[in-house]
Design a protein around this motif. Structure first.
Motif, PDB file in Angstrom:
ATOM      1  N   THR A 150       0.856  -1.182   0.000  1.00 25.75           N
ATOM      2  CA  THR A 150       0.000   0.000   0.000  1.00 25.75           C
ATOM      3  C   THR A 150       0.890   1.228   0.000  1.00 25.75           C
ATOM      4  N   THR A 151       0.306   2.370  -0.315  1.00 22.90           N
ATOM      5  CA  THR A 151       1.025   3.638  -0.282  1.00 22.90           C
ATOM      6  C   THR A 151       0.360   4.571   0.724  1.00 22.90           C
ATOM      7  N   ASP A 167      -2.999   6.123  -0.219  1.00 17.54           N
ATOM      8  CA  ASP A 167      -4.142   5.218  -0.356  1.00 17.54           C
ATOM      9  C   ASP A 167      -3.901   3.974   0.496  1.00 17.54           C
ATOM     10  N   PRO A 168      -3.914   4.135   1.835  1.00 14.71           N
ATOM     11  CA  PRO A 168      -3.488   3.037   2.724  1.00 14.71           C
ATOM     12  C   PRO A 168      -4.428   1.848   2.758  1.00 14.71           C
ATOM     13  N   ASP A 169      -5.642   1.985   2.236  1.00 13.19           N
ATOM     14  CA  ASP A 169      -6.595   0.878   2.272  1.00 13.19           C
ATOM     15  C   ASP A 169      -6.600   0.056   0.979  1.00 13.19           C
ATOM     16  N   LEU A 170      -5.862   0.510  -0.031  1.00 14.22           N
ATOM     17  CA  LEU A 170      -5.850  -0.185  -1.314  1.00 14.22           C
ATOM     18  C   LEU A 170      -4.620  -1.083  -1.399  1.00 14.22           C
ATOM     19  N   ARG A 171      -4.820  -2.367  -1.222  1.00 11.77           N
ATOM     20  CA  ARG A 171      -3.706  -3.319  -1.337  1.00 11.77           C
ATOM     21  C   ARG A 171      -3.536  -3.721  -2.791  1.00 11.77           C
ATOM     22  N   ARG A 172      -2.295  -3.660  -3.244  1.00 12.51           N
ATOM     23  CA  ARG A 172      -1.991  -3.926  -4.645  1.00 12.51           C
ATOM     24  C   ARG A 172      -0.855  -4.936  -4.759  1.00 12.51           C
ATOM     25  N   ASP A 196       3.891  -1.461  -9.695  1.00 13.97           N
ATOM     26  CA  ASP A 196       2.458  -1.656  -9.502  1.00 13.97           C
ATOM     27  C   ASP A 196       1.983  -2.544 -10.650  1.00 13.97           C
ATOM     28  N   PRO A 220      -6.190  -8.028  -4.312  1.00 17.90           N
ATOM     29  CA  PRO A 220      -5.494  -7.530  -3.111  1.00 17.90           C
ATOM     30  C   PRO A 220      -4.481  -8.494  -2.523  1.00 17.90           C
TER      31      PRO A 220
END
Length: 412
Positions: A26-27, A30-35, A46, A65
């Motif tokens: 995550t960044t 956008d801490p809730d978006l796992r990539r 990414d 995710p």
């Protein structure tokens, strides 16, 4: 290398185009978006965004995710995705596009890369098993009668597998020293490490269908480093007659990066010579791909190297472990993790746990900040490794680290 040319890695970088391990990040914005990310030198690609930009047919898998859907897709997909990633990162015509999706490693937070299904831990090092036998059964036969006939293992706790960097609280439990008349409850006094290598299952198998050694590559997605923390005093009191339980289940740390199995082709090596005849499902002397892996492991405690265990010395291979794990008809699930057990070599400096290194506390390890028999609160353990790659290069495995925190405040 400069920021203007992030694709140009310095010579000898352990995370170049022959490696390309997978992780999840995550960044801050956008801490809730796992990539899903792929490590490339000091960057994280990414993968999902890059796949979308290039119009890949695998975009859906790379925008999940975690790695489980990609791992479940099977080896032909793993190979196709890996070829695409390599092309995007190395072909000059793709440079302008792919660089838009490279993020500096220090700007991401890494997470557990896959959802762990089941966890199995083996006991595959003859040197480790022999040392432990000599410590606990002095004067007796160090190896148990079954050790040379099958890979010994046990089922661990998948819910306490944690990603590298997660703090490890000192476990509490029952302990009983040999000179004590009854057990007491409290924090472990003999907290230890176990430097191991883990194998991550991708493609599942059906119930009642044993997986032969020849199908190892069809099911195992990749490799990660493992520290299977061990409370030796809790374990010693509880494990008779059933085996490890609370002394092992409190935490197992894994690296944030899973190295694809195909990245380790140049590290294939013959395992040690077998000294006992093996049953057919474990027999591996008939030729074919060598089952061993030449992984060079390094263990540091508070920044100082204390051991360098060689994985090539492991008696039982991962393919044999997989075959044994399923020979009774047990099925594989995507996300299954099985670990080698402590990796140790024949020399003192090659022992992969403090129990062996200090000979159960008799010979403390000397560090600049004092002696250690077992881990103290505040100690940090970091395990790294590399393997031979193509044309004399090196393939790096993601490190696994953990710092010991004091036991939680609770009473027995």
């Amino acid at each position: 290398m400069s920021d203007a040319t992030p694709l140009e890695l310095p010579e000898g970088d352990l995370f170049g185009p022959d490696n390309l391990p997978y992780g999840v990040f995550t960044t801050e914005d956008d801490p809730d978006l796992r990539r899903i990310g792929v490590r490339y030198g000091p960057y994280v690609l990414d993968a999902g965004s890059a796949a979308d930009a290039f119009g890949s047919s695998h975009t859906g898998l790379l925008q999940k995710p975690n790695l489980n859907p990609l791992m479940a897709a099977g080896r032909p997909v793993w190979q196709a995705v890996r070829a695409e990633l390599r092309s995007w990162l190395t072909a000059p015509e793709h440079a302008g596009t792919v660089t838009q999706y490279l993020i500096r490693l220090e700007d991401v937070t890494l997470h557990l890369p896959f959802e762990v299904a089941d966890y199995v831990d083996f006991y595959a090092s003859e040197h480790h098993a022999t040392n432990v036998g000599r410590i606990f059964r002095p004067g007796g036969e160090p190896l148990t009668p079954n050790w040379k006939h099958l890979p010994i293992g046990y089922h661990g706790r998948s819910g306490t597998v944690v990603v590298s960097g997660t703090p490890v609280a000192r476990p509490q439990g029952q302990r009983k020293a040999p000179d004590e008349t009854s057990p007491s409850f409290g924090p472990s006094r003999r907290l230890d490490i176990e430097a191991e290598v883990g194998f991550v299952v991708g493609a599942p198998s059906g119930l009642g269908e044993p997986v032969p050694q020849s199908d190892f590559r069809e099911h195992v997605f990749g490799v990660c480093l493992v520290n299977d923390w061990s409370a030796r005093d809790i374990q010693a009191w509880e494990y008779v007659p059933l085996g490890p339980f609370l002394g092992k289940s409190f935490a197992t740390s894994v690296s944030a990066w899973v190295t694809p199995l195909d990245a380790l082709d140049a590290a294939r090596t013959e395992p040690p010579r077998r000294t006992h005849p093996l049953l057919d499902y474990l027999e591996d002397s008939a030729g074919g791909e060598p089952g061993g892996l030449d992984l060079r492991i390094s263990v540091s405690l508070n920044g100082h190297t204390i051991a360098e265990p060689p994985f090539s010395a492991m008696y039982w291979t991962a393919a044999q472990q997989l075959a044994h794990m399923t020979v009774n008809g047990a099925s594989l699930r995507t996300g299954d993790l099985f670990a080698s057990g402590t990796v140790s070599g024949p020399e003192v400096r090659q022992r992969g746990c403090l129990l062996e290194l200090t000979w159960s506390g008799r010979d403390p390890v000397e560090l600049p900040d004092g002696k250690r028999t077992f881990l103290e609160d505040g100690d940090e353990v970091v395990i790294t490794a590399w393997a031979p790659g193509p044309d004399g290069s090196r393939i790096g495995l993601g490190e696994v680290s953990g710092r010991i925190h004091p036991a939680a405040d609770r009473n027995g």
